[in-house]
Design a protein around this motif. Structure first.
Motif, PDB file in Angstrom:
ATOM      1  N   TRP A  35       0.830  -1.205   0.000  1.00  0.00           N
ATOM      2  CA  TRP A  35       0.000   0.000   0.000  1.00  0.00           C
ATOM      3  C   TRP A  35       0.867   1.258   0.000  1.00  0.00           C
ATOM      4  O   TRP A  35       0.594   2.212  -0.735  1.00  0.00           O
ATOM      5  N   ALA A  36       1.926   1.276   0.811  1.00  0.00           N
ATOM      6  CA  ALA A  36       2.792   2.450   0.900  1.00  0.00           C
ATOM      7  C   ALA A  36       3.464   2.738  -0.437  1.00  0.00           C
ATOM      8  O   ALA A  36       3.561   3.902  -0.858  1.00  0.00           O
ATOM      9  N   ARG A  37       3.927   1.702  -1.119  1.00  0.00           N
ATOM     10  CA  ARG A  37       4.578   1.922  -2.411  1.00  0.00           C
ATOM     11  C   ARG A  37       3.576   2.440  -3.443  1.00  0.00           C
ATOM     12  O   ARG A  37       3.891   3.315  -4.246  1.00  0.00           O
ATOM     13  N   GLU A  38       2.367   1.889  -3.438  1.00  0.00           N
ATOM     14  CA  GLU A  38       1.353   2.352  -4.381  1.00  0.00           C
ATOM     15  C   GLU A  38       0.962   3.800  -4.089  1.00  0.00           C
ATOM     16  O   GLU A  38       0.773   4.597  -5.012  1.00  0.00           O
ATOM     17  N   ALA A  39       0.838   4.133  -2.810  1.00  0.00           N
ATOM     18  CA  ALA A  39       0.482   5.501  -2.440  1.00  0.00           C
ATOM     19  C   ALA A  39       1.583   6.478  -2.841  1.00  0.00           C
ATOM     20  O   ALA A  39       1.317   7.576  -3.333  1.00  0.00           O
ATOM     21  N   ALA A  40       2.842   6.070  -2.634  1.00  0.00           N
ATOM     22  CA  ALA A  40       3.969   6.927  -3.008  1.00  0.00           C
ATOM     23  C   ALA A  40       3.998   7.158  -4.512  1.00  0.00           C
ATOM     24  O   ALA A  40       4.255   8.273  -4.986  1.00  0.00           O
ATOM     25  N   GLY A 161      -3.397  18.154   5.017  1.00  0.00           N
ATOM     26  CA  GLY A 161      -4.732  18.187   4.441  1.00  0.00           C
ATOM     27  C   GLY A 161      -4.842  17.372   3.171  1.00  0.00           C
ATOM     28  O   GLY A 161      -5.795  16.602   2.991  1.00  0.00           O
ATOM     29  N   VAL A 162      -3.872  17.532   2.278  1.00  0.00           N
ATOM     30  CA  VAL A 162      -3.901  16.797   1.009  1.00  0.00           C
ATOM     31  C   VAL A 162      -3.762  15.301   1.251  1.00  0.00           C
ATOM     32  O   VAL A 162      -4.505  14.482   0.675  1.00  0.00           O
ATOM     33  N   PHE A 163      -2.822  14.901   2.098  1.00  0.00           N
ATOM     34  CA  PHE A 163      -2.617  13.474   2.353  1.00  0.00           C
ATOM     35  C   PHE A 163      -3.846  12.860   3.007  1.00  0.00           C
ATOM     36  O   PHE A 163      -4.291  11.763   2.638  1.00  0.00           O
ATOM     37  N   ALA A 164      -4.419  13.557   3.985  1.00  0.00           N
ATOM     38  CA  ALA A 164      -5.587  13.018   4.685  1.00  0.00           C
ATOM     39  C   ALA A 164      -6.760  12.846   3.741  1.00  0.00           C
ATOM     40  O   ALA A 164      -7.506  11.866   3.832  1.00  0.00           O
ATOM     41  N   GLU A 165      -6.925  13.767   2.815  1.00  0.00           N
ATOM     42  CA  GLU A 165      -8.087  13.753   1.939  1.00  0.00           C
ATOM     43  C   GLU A 165      -7.920  12.802   0.760  1.00  0.00           C
ATOM     44  O   GLU A 165      -8.867  12.108   0.379  1.00  0.00           O
ATOM     45  N   THR A 166      -6.729  12.753   0.172  1.00  0.00           N
ATOM     46  CA  THR A 166      -6.560  12.001  -1.063  1.00  0.00           C
ATOM     47  C   THR A 166      -6.043  10.589  -0.862  1.00  0.00           C
ATOM     48  O   THR A 166      -6.236   9.739  -1.721  1.00  0.00           O
ATOM     49  N   ILE A 167      -5.358  10.325   0.246  1.00  0.00           N
ATOM     50  CA  ILE A 167      -4.770   9.000   0.453  1.00  0.00           C
ATOM     51  C   ILE A 167      -5.329   8.320   1.687  1.00  0.00           C
ATOM     52  O   ILE A 167      -5.810   7.189   1.635  1.00  0.00           O
ATOM     53  N   PHE A 168      -5.319   9.016   2.812  1.00  0.00           N
ATOM     54  CA  PHE A 168      -5.696   8.388   4.081  1.00  0.00           C
ATOM     55  C   PHE A 168      -7.195   8.155   4.190  1.00  0.00           C
ATOM     56  O   PHE A 168      -7.626   7.169   4.792  1.00  0.00           O
ATOM     57  N   ALA A 169      -8.022   9.026   3.615  1.00  0.00           N
ATOM     58  CA  ALA A 169      -9.471   8.903   3.759  1.00  0.00           C
ATOM     59  C   ALA A 169      -9.990   7.576   3.204  1.00  0.00           C
ATOM     60  O   ALA A 169     -10.974   7.028   3.707  1.00  0.00           O
ATOM     61  N   SER A 170      -9.321   7.040   2.194  1.00  0.00           N
ATOM     62  CA  SER A 170      -9.802   5.797   1.577  1.00  0.00           C
ATOM     63  C   SER A 170      -9.561   4.575   2.450  1.00  0.00           C
ATOM     64  O   SER A 170     -10.221   3.546   2.285  1.00  0.00           O
ATOM     65  N   ILE A 171      -8.605   4.645   3.404  1.00  0.00           N
ATOM     66  CA  ILE A 171      -8.343   3.486   4.257  1.00  0.00           C
ATOM     67  C   ILE A 171      -8.838   3.674   5.681  1.00  0.00           C
ATOM     68  O   ILE A 171      -8.982   2.701   6.417  1.00  0.00           O
ATOM     69  N   GLU A 172      -9.127   4.912   6.088  1.00  0.00           N
ATOM     70  CA  GLU A 172      -9.497   5.150   7.473  1.00  0.00           C
ATOM     71  C   GLU A 172     -10.723   4.350   7.929  1.00  0.00           C
ATOM     72  O   GLU A 172     -10.729   3.811   9.043  1.00  0.00           O
ATOM     73  N   PRO A 173     -11.796   4.200   7.106  1.00  0.00           N
ATOM     74  CA  PRO A 173     -12.920   3.392   7.578  1.00  0.00           C
ATOM     75  C   PRO A 173     -12.535   1.957   7.914  1.00  0.00           C
ATOM     76  O   PRO A 173     -13.116   1.353   8.820  1.00  0.00           O
ATOM     77  N   SER A 174     -11.553   1.405   7.214  1.00  0.00           N
ATOM     78  CA  SER A 174     -11.140   0.032   7.482  1.00  0.00           C
ATOM     79  C   SER A 174     -10.242  -0.084   8.703  1.00  0.00           C
ATOM     80  O   SER A 174      -9.999  -1.185   9.195  1.00  0.00           O
ATOM     81  N   LEU A 175      -9.729   1.050   9.204  1.00  0.00           N
ATOM     82  CA  LEU A 175      -8.867   1.040  10.390  1.00  0.00           C
ATOM     83  C   LEU A 175      -9.658   1.235  11.678  1.00  0.00           C
ATOM     84  O   LEU A 175      -9.251   0.761  12.742  1.00  0.00           O
ATOM     85  N   ARG A 176     -10.787   1.921  11.588  1.00  0.00           N
ATOM     86  CA  ARG A 176     -11.460   2.426  12.793  1.00  0.00           C
ATOM     87  C   ARG A 176     -11.912   1.314  13.733  1.00  0.00           C
ATOM     88  O   ARG A 176     -11.718   1.393  14.955  1.00  0.00           O
ATOM     89  N   GLU A 177     -12.524   0.279  13.219  1.00  0.00           N
ATOM     90  CA  GLU A 177     -13.066  -0.778  14.079  1.00  0.00           C
ATOM     91  C   GLU A 177     -11.963  -1.447  14.902  1.00  0.00           C
ATOM     92  O   GLU A 177     -12.104  -1.649  16.117  1.00  0.00           O
ATOM     93  N   GLU A 178     -10.849  -1.768  14.250  1.00  0.00           N
ATOM     94  CA  GLU A 178      -9.751  -2.429  14.957  1.00  0.00           C
ATOM     95  C   GLU A 178      -9.110  -1.499  15.976  1.00  0.00           C
ATOM     96  O   GLU A 178      -8.759  -1.916  17.079  1.00  0.00           O
ATOM     97  N   ARG A 179      -8.980  -0.233  15.616  1.00  0.00           N
ATOM     98  CA  ARG A 179      -8.380   0.726  16.543  1.00  0.00           C
ATOM     99  C   ARG A 179      -9.260   0.917  17.782  1.00  0.00           C
ATOM    100  O   ARG A 179      -8.769   0.990  18.912  1.00  0.00           O
ATOM    101  N   ASP A 180     -10.570   0.999  17.577  1.00  0.00           N
ATOM    102  CA  ASP A 180     -11.478   1.169  18.712  1.00  0.00           C
ATOM    103  C   ASP A 180     -11.453  -0.061  19.627  1.00  0.00           C
ATOM    104  O   ASP A 180     -11.484   0.062  20.851  1.00  0.00           O
ATOM    105  N   ALA A 181     -11.391  -1.260  19.028  1.00  0.00           N
ATOM    106  CA  ALA A 181     -11.330  -2.479  19.839  1.00  0.00           C
ATOM    107  C   ALA A 181     -10.053  -2.515  20.666  1.00  0.00           C
ATOM    108  O   ALA A 181     -10.059  -2.901  21.842  1.00  0.00           O
ATOM    109  N   ALA A 182      -8.952  -2.088  20.068  1.00  0.00           N
ATOM    110  CA  ALA A 182      -7.687  -2.058  20.808  1.00  0.00           C
ATOM    111  C   ALA A 182      -7.737  -1.016  21.919  1.00  0.00           C
ATOM    112  O   ALA A 182      -7.200  -1.233  23.013  1.00  0.00           O
ATOM    113  N   GLY A 183      -8.373   0.121  21.659  1.00  0.00           N
ATOM    114  CA  GLY A 183      -8.512   1.133  22.697  1.00  0.00           C
ATOM    115  C   GLY A 183      -9.317   0.622  23.877  1.00  0.00           C
ATOM    116  O   GLY A 183      -8.974   0.888  25.043  1.00  0.00           O
TER     117      GLY A 183
END
Length: 378
Positions: A35-40, A161-183
């Protein structure tokens, strides 16, 4: 008296780690590495250079912003973080940046000392060389930052702002559930200082507050971040920060949860049963904000911040709704330059609604059960 750890399941820590990962893409074949290489590769060259300036090298200047997150009043969302960074007084911003790595000797950190360097590149260079002991790109970047802090801050805010909107926003929904469970797992453990600390946090020192931040991007690793200071980091508060970003996979494994992969979860394959597909779509549409998003996207494609402004809701909430609509298969993404635009697949949505209408109304009088399992057992 012992002090409790503060548990902070904010998406900002994953955002910081994602930017650091993309700034220097690893060579492995783990899903995050790919994912990191594709995003870069998808970033424009000037943005990639900015990302390298702030998030590459041994002491990335951008990750110093982790210390700012626990000071935010209210929910620790990405917009709240950007607002806090934008309004941070210049001396606090400079102190945050010049203390992000190992200090050779304690530098002068009073507001008057730091403000005297602004606009004076020669003085800024002498300060960096004498007290910070940096070389190469980090030294050059920090000299510019100290001499021109507002210009540097504008670049950093735009990059976030650009990174959050164009790259991170597409994966954040898939991170939230696991992060909340760990919290939740961290909160149940009720770690306290100095009496009991988790085995993966070997040293805490006398820091207040000590923050444990679950971070999906770290998988089973731990990154502990602190400032070695003899004074408060920010003028307006006593703050000697220790932020330990802990991989969610490690947290969930140690707390007895099933070990998770720490990778992006792929969308589930469509069910062969049309009723299941329709139910998923209606569930995604069963929210007033999502219906408003669909209506706006039927007018024309829009990007995340535009939707957030039109609906007066946060960017994180928009990302959540977009994730639900994407899982239902009625939305697609298109990257245009620095922005990701969202499209409603109108033909697919109309076909789905029409098929479900026919199923409900045109077959209602058909005595033959649609599914043999629906027949009563004689």
């Amino acid at each position: 008296m012992s002090k409790p750890f503060l548990i902070d399941a904010s998406p900002i820590y994953d955002l910081l780690q994602a930017m650091a990962l993309v700034a220097q893409p690893p060579q492995g074949q783990d899903r995050w590495d790919v994912w990191a290489r594709e995003a870069a590769a998808a970033m424009e060259s000037d943005r990639a250079q900015q990302l390298a300036r702030w998030f590459n090298d041994e002491w990335p200047l951008g990750t110093a912003c982790a210390a700012l997150v626990p000071t935010i009043t209210g929910e620790h969302t990405i917009p709240a973080f950007l607002d806090a960074l934008a309004h941070l007084p210049v001396p606090d911003f400079l102190r945050l940046m010049v203390t992000c790595g190992e200090l050779t000797i304690s530098p002068p950190l009073a507001a008057s000392d730091l403000l005297a360097l602004v606009g004076n590149r020669r003085a800024a260079q002498a300060y960096v060389d004498r007290y910070l002991g940096l070389t190469g790109r980090v030294r050059t970047s920090l000299i510019h930052l100290v001499a021109e802090p507002e210009e540097a801050r504008r670049e950093l805010l735009e990059l976030f702002g650009v990174f959050a909107e164009t790259i991170f926003a597409s994966i954040e929904p898939s991170l939230r559930e696991e992060r909340d469970a760990a919290g939740e797992a961290l909160a149940k453990a009720a770690y306290r200082l100095p009496d009991a600390v988790p085995e993966w946090l070997s040293w805490t020192g006398d820091y207040s507050p000590a923050v444990l931040a679950p971070c999906v991007m770290l998988a089973d690793r731990v990154v502990t971040y602190y400032h070695e200071l003899d004074r408060s980091l920010f003028d307006s508060m006593r703050y000697e920060p220790l932020v330990s970003m802990v991989g969610t996979r490690r947290i969930l494994a140690s707390s007895g949860h099933a070990r998770r992969s720490g990778r992006l979860r792929l969308p589930a394959l469509p069910s062969p049963d049309p009723v299941d597909r329709w139910a998923q779509a209606y569930t995604a549409l069963g929210d007033p904000s999502r219906l408003r998003i669909v209506r706006l996207l039927l007018e024309r494609p829009r990007y995340g911040q535009e939707l957030a402004t039109l609906l007066n809701i946060s960017g994180a909430t928009i990302s959540h709704h977009i994730g639900e609509l994407s899982k239902a298969g009625i939305l697609r993404l298109e990257r245009r330059g620095q922005r990701t635009y969202f499209h409603i697949q109108s033909e697919a949505l109309l076909a789905l609604l029409d098929e479900s209408r026919r199923y409900l109304f045109e077959t209602a009088s058909d005595p033959t059960p649609e599914n043999p399992k629906d027949e009563a057992t004689p």
